[in-house]
Design a protein around this motif. Structure first.
Motif, mmCIF file in Angstrom:
data_model
loop_
_atom_site.group_PDB
_atom_site.id
_atom_site.type_symbol
_atom_site.label_atom_id
_atom_site.label_comp_id
_atom_site.label_asym_id
_atom_site.label_seq_id
_atom_site.Cartn_x
_atom_site.Cartn_y
_atom_site.Cartn_z
ATOM 1 N N LYS A 29 46.009 55.401 44.461
ATOM 2 C CA LYS A 29 46.831 54.272 44.989
ATOM 3 C C LYS A 29 45.369 52.897 45.734
ATOM 4 N N ASN A 30 45.053 52.949 45.805
ATOM 5 C CA ASN A 30 44.017 51.939 46.434
ATOM 6 C C ASN A 30 43.442 50.956 44.647
ATOM 7 N N ALA A 31 43.372 51.842 43.525
ATOM 8 C CA ALA A 31 42.878 51.595 42.440
ATOM 9 C C ALA A 31 43.824 50.350 42.026
ATOM 10 N N PHE A 32 44.947 51.086 42.169
ATOM 11 C CA PHE A 32 46.391 50.344 41.661
ATOM 12 C C PHE A 32 45.777 48.786 41.770
ATOM 13 N N ALA A 33 46.250 49.209 43.103
ATOM 14 C CA ALA A 33 46.264 48.134 44.512
ATOM 15 C C ALA A 33 45.039 46.720 43.838
ATOM 16 N N THR A 34 43.774 47.216 43.744
ATOM 17 C CA THR A 34 42.342 46.373 43.426
ATOM 18 C C THR A 34 43.192 46.082 41.928
ATOM 19 N N SER A 35 43.781 46.699 40.653
ATOM 20 C CA SER A 35 43.771 46.363 39.835
ATOM 21 C C SER A 35 44.552 45.293 39.920
ATOM 22 N N VAL A 36 45.705 45.241 40.499
ATOM 23 C CA VAL A 36 46.375 43.804 40.995
ATOM 24 C C VAL A 36 45.016 42.828 41.140
ATOM 25 N N ASP A 37 44.474 43.159 42.148
ATOM 26 C CA ASP A 37 43.888 41.897 43.002
ATOM 27 C C ASP A 37 43.024 41.317 41.691
ATOM 28 N N LEU A 38 42.358 41.993 40.922
ATOM 29 C CA LEU A 38 41.530 41.816 39.473
ATOM 30 C C LEU A 38 42.481 40.530 38.819
ATOM 31 N N MET A 39 43.281 40.545 38.535
ATOM 32 C CA MET A 39 44.303 40.162 38.135
ATOM 33 C C MET A 39 44.191 38.416 38.747
ATOM 34 N N SER A 40 44.530 38.752 39.963
ATOM 35 C CA SER A 40 44.044 37.475 41.158
ATOM 36 C C SER A 40 43.065 36.687 40.975
ATOM 37 N N GLU A 41 42.194 37.691 40.369
ATOM 38 C CA GLU A 41 39.891 36.860 40.220
ATOM 39 C C GLU A 41 40.435 36.235 39.046
ATOM 40 N N GLN A 42 40.804 36.810 37.670
ATOM 41 C CA GLN A 42 41.251 36.008 36.809
ATOM 42 C C GLN A 42 41.718 34.818 36.592
ATOM 43 N N ILE A 43 42.696 34.659 36.967
ATOM 44 C CA ILE A 43 43.697 33.001 37.792
ATOM 45 C C ILE A 43 42.761 32.463 37.561
ATOM 46 N N LEU A 44 42.399 32.682 39.210
ATOM 47 C CA LEU A 44 41.781 31.543 39.585
ATOM 48 C C LEU A 44 40.524 30.673 38.901
ATOM 49 N N ARG A 45 40.021 31.678 38.197
ATOM 50 C CA ARG A 45 38.500 31.262 37.672
ATOM 51 C C ARG A 45 39.218 30.307 36.588
ATOM 52 N N THR A 46 40.016 30.514 36.190
ATOM 53 C CA THR A 46 41.082 30.737 34.444
ATOM 54 C C THR A 46 42.105 29.676 34.331
ATOM 55 N N CYS A 47 42.329 29.695 35.400
ATOM 56 C CA CYS A 47 43.559 28.386 34.845
ATOM 57 C C CYS A 47 43.508 27.322 34.986
ATOM 58 N N TYR A 48 44.295 26.323 34.751
ATOM 59 C CA TYR A 48 44.209 24.988 34.091
ATOM 60 C C TYR A 48 44.956 23.894 35.505
ATOM 61 N N SER A 49 46.158 24.293 36.226
ATOM 62 C CA SER A 49 46.583 24.258 37.198
ATOM 63 C C SER A 49 46.535 23.935 38.103
ATOM 64 N N PHE A 50 46.580 22.873 39.354
ATOM 65 C CA PHE A 50 46.400 22.907 40.533
ATOM 66 C C PHE A 50 46.599 23.234 41.374
ATOM 67 N N VAL A 51 48.192 22.828 41.144
ATOM 68 C CA VAL A 51 49.020 24.160 41.490
ATOM 69 C C VAL A 51 48.821 25.636 41.890
ATOM 70 N N ILE A 52 48.590 26.529 40.950
ATOM 71 C CA ILE A 52 48.228 27.443 40.384
ATOM 72 C C ILE A 52 46.722 27.580 41.323
ATOM 73 N N TYR A 53 45.643 27.195 41.325
ATOM 74 C CA TYR A 53 44.754 27.283 41.713
ATOM 75 C C TYR A 53 44.711 27.796 43.514
ATOM 76 N N SER A 54 45.670 26.463 43.565
ATOM 77 C CA SER A 54 46.009 26.574 45.452
ATOM 78 C C SER A 54 47.302 27.530 45.783
ATOM 79 N N ARG A 55 46.910 28.516 44.915
ATOM 80 C CA ARG A 55 47.447 30.580 44.983
ATOM 81 C C ARG A 55 48.976 30.500 44.586
#
Length: 665
Positions: A29-55
């Protein structure tokens, strides 16, 4: 929106026929949550948009049927409640024609999405030759085409002026990037390079989740992972239904409002919410709400359900949000064509400032009666200010989109003041954008960004404080301003005797001969270099009679710069003398306070019945300040011209009588 770690007793919650042991269930259950949070960490580091970077993004893991298994720990409410609808739309569209390496895009609000700017990328995850899950990332693109930069057009009545509608479409096919499809999508935006970068970043984020799920399958087996995904949903449904048993059963109802339907003239637009608890679950009925409005402040079925989920979830903070939660919540939203179920082709981009948070705040009010220990008054309304045009600082005079939202105040609570300068209830994970980044990317200079004094709704527990933010346009041309907000008229309200906060709205060139109040909802207002603008975000509404707030607490608010001496007297009946402001020395005049509070108690119900025309005239001639007009008299005006809104005033006074004056001694 969620605490992904469940209560300790969850170890004993598995059904008797489960093949999972409790420890494995908790780990997965908590590994599923981690897999989703890893997506968030990835997008924060690679997005081009300042809007997306602001979460302004969210992610989810869905099962093979499209049901949400887990969201992330920092995702924003509005997205999460729609992700399962969009996943199901892809499944419905492509059926068995889904393969390893495929990635689909969708932003269609008529297929369960939010608005056109929110673009989702959905990746099927295979194991043993079959789809076992879908990974999804949704991010807000700063522009998606349409009539105005930023794609927020108040004047749009149908979606054709709002931007590109992306029905489910394949962007990667069996691992092959379909450049022509991607190019078609991004070429319909004003920032195609930025959009293409976000497209790749979002897709790669879903690949991170895919790799993590493959790791879990390899370690625990496919069958174990599949059972854990189903059990995670079943568990949430069980614990929600178990908590409902201990709550009062019955029916409750309330109404909140959008400011105006431009197609019908002056008068508030009702959103009616009924709630029933009957032992079988949570039942909502919004079918009595107004018809769709002649602007973009309508909601599709996906966002209305999301508001219902998010508003309810606020009162169940210890429960994760997934399709198990949704199974315990049923909603009747009526036929298509209403403001809460607009349907194609009604304009819906402004749903976030329109029905969405009205539904959430109405649900807060209803659950405050069921769980009074968690009661909370109305929170400020989400707002977006967009300035777009040509950036003269760049060699090619490139398009820019200065796209800004503000923090504000949440409502006063049953035992404490509301939260100040907080992200909107629409998306508590949203970050305030750094002004340094904004100034580097756009020709807009921020001139002020500070707590707005007297913006909190007065109460025994006052609302949280809002913010005032101002700026000036520098090196730009062919530039227009648009604003998506509300509650310039349906002003953020208090409960249990609490008072309203302040109206939203943008002022252009305030304090000059060219001063204009633009209101809380407008598009394509021409602006030029040197123009200045400012706007407040409202504070939260007050909870409880403000005359019951202790004089010491009011003095502390004065010391902190939250309440002025004038409003301390007028709103709270507390007379305070300034001794030395620099040393924070203020003295309470106890005798004068007692006398003033007695005078207010004797007069305040009558203030709400005084002739609105006289009140409006006194505002126009400068003898009556805006906050007296609102908090004492319940009168609603055009805050720029002082024009009286008679129908709106009558409706707002009824609202104040129910939520405020009926609770006064």
């Amino acid at each position: 929106m969620t605490d992904t770690l469940l209560a300790p007793e969850s170890l004993a919650e598995l059904p008797a026929n489960s093949t999972l042991d409790p420890v494995t269930f908790e780990v997965l259950k908590n590994a599923f949550a981690t897999s989703v949070d890893l997506m968030s960490e990835q997008i924060l580091r690679t997005c081009y948009s300042f809007v997306i970077y602001s979460r302004d993004f969210s992610s989810a893991l869905c099962d093979a049927a499209g049901n949400t298994v887990m969201q992330g720990s920092g995702d924003i409410a509005v997205h999460v409640g729609t992700l399962h609808f969009q996943c199901k739309a892809v499944i419905e569209e492509f059926g068995t024609d889904i393969h390893p390496g495929d990635v689909f895009a969708i932003n269609d609000p008529y297929r369960g999405g939010t608005h056109f700017n929110d673009v989702s990328f959905i990746r099927p995850i295979f194991a043993g030759g079959e789809v076992i899950a879908f990974a999804q990332n949704k991010g807000h693109w700063a522009d998606i085409g349409g009539n105005v930069p930023g794609s927020f057009d108040v004047n749009a009545k149908e979606h054709f002026g709002e931007g590109l509608r992306i029905t489910p479409v394949r962007v990667w096919s069996k691992g092959v990037f379909l450049h022509d499809v991607a190019q078609l999508l991004v070429s319909n935006t004003r920032a195609p390079r930025q959009a293409m970068g976000d497209l790749h970043a979002q897709s790669e984020a879903t690949a991170v989740c895919e790799r993590e799920l493959h790791r879990l399958v390899e370690k625990y087996s496919k069958d174990t992972v599949l059972e854990a995904m189903q059990e995670t949903q079943d568990y949430v449904e069980r614990i929600v239904r178990r908590q409902l048993v201990s709550l009062p059963q019955g029916e409750w109802e309330t109404t909140d409002y959008i400011d105006v339907d431009p197609g019908k003239g002056e008068g508030l637009v009702p959103i009616k919410i009924k709630l029933k608890l009957d032992g079988t679950g949570i039942h909502y009925d919004l079918s009595g709400s107004a018809p769709a409005v002649a602007t973009f402040l309508n909601s599709g079925y996906g966002t209305t359900h999301s508001a219902i989920y998010a508003g309810t979830k606020t009162f169940f903070p210890d429960v994760p949000l997934n399709s198990g939660f949704y199974a315990a919540v049923q909603a009747e939203i009526g036929e298509e064509g209403s403001v809460v179920n607009a349907g194609w082709p009604f304009a819906v981009t402004g749903f976030c400032s329109g029905p969405y948070e009205k539904i959430m705040n109405g649900i807060f009010e209803l659950w405050s009666q069921i769980m009074p220990e968690r009661a909370m008054a109305c929170a400020f309304n989400l707002e977006y200010l967009l300035v777009g045009g040509k950036d003269a600082r760049t060699p090619a005079n490139q398009y820019f989109m200065w796209y800004d939202w503000m923090a504000g105040g949440w409502g006063g609570r049953a035992s404490k003041d509301g939260s100040s300068a907080t992200a909107p209830v629409f998306g508590p994970g949203l970050a305030v954008q750094p002004v340094e980044g904004q100034e580097r990317l756009s020709p807009v200079l921020t001139t002020r960004h500070e707590i707005a004094i007297d913006s909190a709704g007065p109460g025994r527990y006052r609302g949280g404080l809002g913010i005032e933010k101002g700026g000036v346009l520098t090196d730009a041309f062919d530039t227009v301003m648009s604003y998506c907000c509300d509650r310039a008229r349906s002003i953020t309200w208090g409960i249990e005797g609490g008072l309203p906060s302040i109206p939203h709205g943008v002022w252009l060139n305030k304090g000059t001969d060219e001063e204009r109040f633009l209101g809380s909802n407008f598009s394509s207002v021409p602006v030029q270099s040197g123009d200045s603008f400012t706007r407040p975000s409202a504070g939260g509404g007050g909870y409880g009679d403000p005359l019951l707030r202790t004089a010491v607490e009011v003095r502390e608010d004065v010391i902190d710069g939250y309440v002025s001496l004038d409003r301390a007297a007028k709103d709270y009946g507390v007379v305070i003398r300034e001794i030395d402001a620099e040393l924070d020395e203020f003295e309470i005049d106890e005798a004068a306070t007692e006398a003033l509070r007695a005078e207010i108690r004797a007069s305040r119900v009558g203030w709400l019945t005084e002739d609105p025309k006289v009140i409006a005239e006194n505002y126009r001639n400068g003898s009556l300040p805006m906050l007296d007009v609102i908090r004492r008299h319940g009168v609603i005006l055009d805050w720029g011209t002082g024009e009286l809104f008679e129908n709106t005033t009558a409706e707002y006074r009824q609202l104040m009588a129910r939520r405020s004056s009926s609770h006064w001694d």
